[in-house]
Motif scaffolding. Sequence first.
Motif, short mmCIF file in Angstrom:
data_model
loop_
_atom_site.label_atom_id
_atom_site.label_comp_id
_atom_site.label_asym_id
_atom_site.label_seq_id
_atom_site.Cartn_x
_atom_site.Cartn_y
_atom_site.Cartn_z
N GLN A 20 0.83 -1.21 0.00
CA GLN A 20 0.00 0.00 0.00
C GLN A 20 0.86 1.26 0.00
O GLN A 20 0.63 2.19 -0.78
CB GLN A 20 -0.91 0.00 1.23
N LEU A 21 1.87 1.30 0.87
CA LEU A 21 2.71 2.49 0.99
C LEU A 21 3.60 2.67 -0.23
O LEU A 21 3.82 3.79 -0.69
CB LEU A 21 3.55 2.39 2.26
N THR A 22 4.11 1.57 -0.77
CA THR A 22 4.95 1.67 -1.96
C THR A 22 4.13 2.11 -3.16
O THR A 22 4.58 2.92 -3.98
CB THR A 22 5.63 0.32 -2.26
N SER A 23 2.92 1.59 -3.28
CA SER A 23 2.03 1.99 -4.37
C SER A 23 1.72 3.48 -4.29
O SER A 23 1.69 4.18 -5.32
CB SER A 23 0.72 1.19 -4.31
N LYS A 24 1.52 3.95 -3.09
CA LYS A 24 1.26 5.38 -2.88
C LYS A 24 2.44 6.22 -3.35
O LYS A 24 2.27 7.25 -4.02
CB LYS A 24 0.98 5.64 -1.40
N ALA A 25 3.65 5.76 -3.03
CA ALA A 25 4.86 6.49 -3.44
C ALA A 25 4.99 6.49 -4.96
O ALA A 25 5.33 7.53 -5.57
CB ALA A 25 6.09 5.86 -2.79
N LEU A 26 4.74 5.37 -5.61
CA LEU A 26 4.86 5.28 -7.06
C LEU A 26 3.78 6.10 -7.77
O LEU A 26 4.05 6.74 -8.80
CB LEU A 26 4.79 3.82 -7.51
N ARG A 27 2.58 6.08 -7.22
CA ARG A 27 1.48 6.84 -7.84
C ARG A 27 1.78 8.34 -7.87
O ARG A 27 1.31 9.05 -8.75
CB ARG A 27 0.17 6.59 -7.10
N SER A 28 2.55 8.82 -6.90
CA SER A 28 2.85 10.25 -6.85
C SER A 28 3.70 10.68 -8.04
O SER A 28 3.82 11.88 -8.31
CB SER A 28 3.57 10.59 -5.54
N PHE A 29 4.28 9.71 -8.76
CA PHE A 29 5.08 10.06 -9.94
C PHE A 29 4.53 9.46 -11.23
O PHE A 29 5.08 9.68 -12.30
CB PHE A 29 6.53 9.57 -9.76
N THR A 30 3.47 8.70 -11.17
CA THR A 30 2.89 8.13 -12.37
C THR A 30 1.56 8.82 -12.69
O THR A 30 1.46 9.57 -13.67
CB THR A 30 2.69 6.62 -12.23
N TYR A 31 0.58 8.63 -11.84
CA TYR A 31 -0.73 9.23 -12.09
C TYR A 31 -0.75 10.73 -11.78
O TYR A 31 -1.37 11.51 -12.50
CB TYR A 31 -1.80 8.53 -11.24
N LYS A 32 -0.05 11.14 -10.72
CA LYS A 32 -0.15 12.53 -10.27
C LYS A 32 0.82 13.47 -10.98
O LYS A 32 0.50 14.63 -11.24
CB LYS A 32 0.06 12.59 -8.76
N ARG A 33 2.03 12.98 -11.30
CA ARG A 33 3.01 13.84 -11.96
C ARG A 33 3.71 13.08 -13.09
O ARG A 33 4.93 12.89 -13.07
CB ARG A 33 4.04 14.36 -10.95
N PRO A 34 2.96 12.66 -14.09
CA PRO A 34 3.56 11.87 -15.18
C PRO A 34 4.58 12.65 -15.99
O PRO A 34 5.43 12.06 -16.65
CB PRO A 34 2.35 11.48 -16.03
N GLU A 35 4.50 13.99 -15.94
CA GLU A 35 5.44 14.80 -16.72
C GLU A 35 6.89 14.60 -16.26
O GLU A 35 7.83 14.80 -17.03
CB GLU A 35 5.07 16.28 -16.64
N ILE A 36 7.07 14.18 -15.00
CA ILE A 36 8.43 13.93 -14.49
C ILE A 36 9.03 12.72 -15.21
O ILE A 36 10.18 12.74 -15.65
CB ILE A 36 8.41 13.72 -12.97
N ILE A 37 8.25 11.64 -15.32
CA ILE A 37 8.70 10.45 -16.04
C ILE A 37 8.89 10.79 -17.52
O ILE A 37 9.87 10.38 -18.15
CB ILE A 37 7.69 9.31 -15.88
N GLU A 38 7.97 11.53 -18.06
CA GLU A 38 8.01 11.90 -19.48
C GLU A 38 9.30 12.64 -19.81
O GLU A 38 10.00 12.32 -20.78
CB GLU A 38 6.80 12.77 -19.79
N ASP A 39 9.64 13.61 -18.98
CA ASP A 39 10.85 14.40 -19.22
C ASP A 39 12.10 13.54 -19.06
O ASP A 39 13.03 13.60 -19.89
CB ASP A 39 10.89 15.57 -18.24
N LEU A 40 12.13 12.72 -18.00
CA LEU A 40 13.29 11.86 -17.76
C LEU A 40 13.50 10.88 -18.91
O LEU A 40 14.61 10.77 -19.46
CB LEU A 40 13.08 11.09 -16.45
N VAL A 41 12.44 10.16 -19.28
CA VAL A 41 12.59 9.09 -20.28
C VAL A 41 12.89 9.65 -21.66
O VAL A 41 13.77 9.12 -22.37
CB VAL A 41 11.33 8.20 -20.32
N THR A 42 12.22 10.70 -22.08
CA THR A 42 12.47 11.24 -23.42
C THR A 42 13.88 11.81 -23.54
O THR A 42 14.53 11.65 -24.59
CB THR A 42 11.43 12.33 -23.79
N ASN A 43 14.38 12.47 -22.49
CA ASN A 43 15.75 12.97 -22.54
C ASN A 43 16.75 11.82 -22.67
O ASN A 43 17.69 11.87 -23.48
CB ASN A 43 16.07 13.79 -21.28
#
Length: 495
Positions: A131-154
Amino acid sequence: MSELTVILEIISFVFLTCLMIKRIFQNRNKTYPDGPFGFPIIGHLPLFGNYPPKTFMKWWNSYGDVFSIRLGSWNTVVVNGYDAVKAAAEHPDDVFSGRPNFFSMDIYRKSVKEVTFAFSNFSPVYLKQKQLTSKALRSFTYKRPEIIEDLVTNEANAFADIIVKKYNRKFGPIELDVQTFATRIVYQFLYGRSKTVDIKTIIKSLEEVNELVGSGSLLNALPWLRFVMPRKIDKFVKCLVRSYDIAKKQIREHNETFTVGNVRDVADAIIATDVDADESRDKNVLTRQRLNLTLGDLQEAGVDTTNKTLSWLFLFMAEFPEIQERVFMEIRNIVGTERNVLLKDKPDLVYTNAVILEVMRIVTPVPFMLPHFSMKNAKLQGFDVDKDTVVIFNIYSVHHEEKFWGDPKNFRPERFLSDGKNLDQEKCNHVFAFGLGRRRCIGEEFAKMTLFLSFTTAIQKCKIIKPAGENLDLTPVPGLVYSPRPYNVLVQERY
């Protein structure tokens, strides 16, 4: 007749006699699944062959959706086909969600001085950790996907530039480049941008894990072999500790620099979770140390599955150039070549999504997932499964079920298109690349984002070409995650 031969014959006779007596008493009022004949002591391991999924498919055809085998000393049932696998994974009371105490898993626990997330048994502590790990991951997938987007595309643009520079005039292997690329993405996602990545240690650790924990591992089935090959075990432990030391070092650094309200990465998100930091070893308490070490699991699993799935995608694009061109044309028509592919483009790149799904289906990089364990006596498809039985979910069988897919051996991305314009959701839901049930991969959303952005960015910029007149070998190399065999390609820049 030698003395050793006599001893082995006596052992075999005693084993078979005990097994027959056990089955006689067990079978009273119980119905157990049938299975192929195995060998005393070692069970069915010698029968797996060079490619276990193929052998298991034959046994499925002969013995049905649920059949029994032995992994050395472990009673085991193998569950096959969509209906049976789904029923087992979603069984009431999560009865098949446990983990067996395999030797390799015991090494993990002793090496890191804590129960790891992936190999821990199913319990309230595991559920809290999830539950706690899912919460941590969701904060960067569903809530702030632009962070992953910027990291991966660069990183993907840099990766494309590297492989074009290295392989635009001569054929060569891109495996190490893909490993480096995937490791950089996962590492920065977990621990922060611009972090120095110890790629060599992480990749070496993954190789050792695959060798020891992979399907049909002799050491898991016959743990007494550790006395025969102690150097192999010592080598594995040292490599494992070095890998987890990377996570521990990052955790220390993050604890020293963490500030409330400034969550920079997944490590910060885990630190920020509201969890009891009691460091006792009470089995009913989720300790801060155990929660932090989830980062080690995410690091190992994320790098291994991402790099190998990407390697498979590039291999299939080289082997099927007409499909690669269709993917490129879809990207060019919808996104163009002047800007990066973004996550918002994903719904429109229908054929590209179909290609990714088809590669994951036909290869099935993790054909059996991590082994499950029955936590109490239960029924499955009308058969009895006793407590403490290893349960293997044959995901490969789901992905190659002929009555559903029609021609499962053929690489045909179009099968996922319902009308040429939309994805067929029923077929999409039959791809279990990330598992299913309560043991489903916790990093699934991050993995899907990463694979989509990495693959589309590479194809947007690069053309991957196989040697003229050569058919690339698409037969997987078995391990915990099945990898492609080494292959050489030419990489040309798209204009």
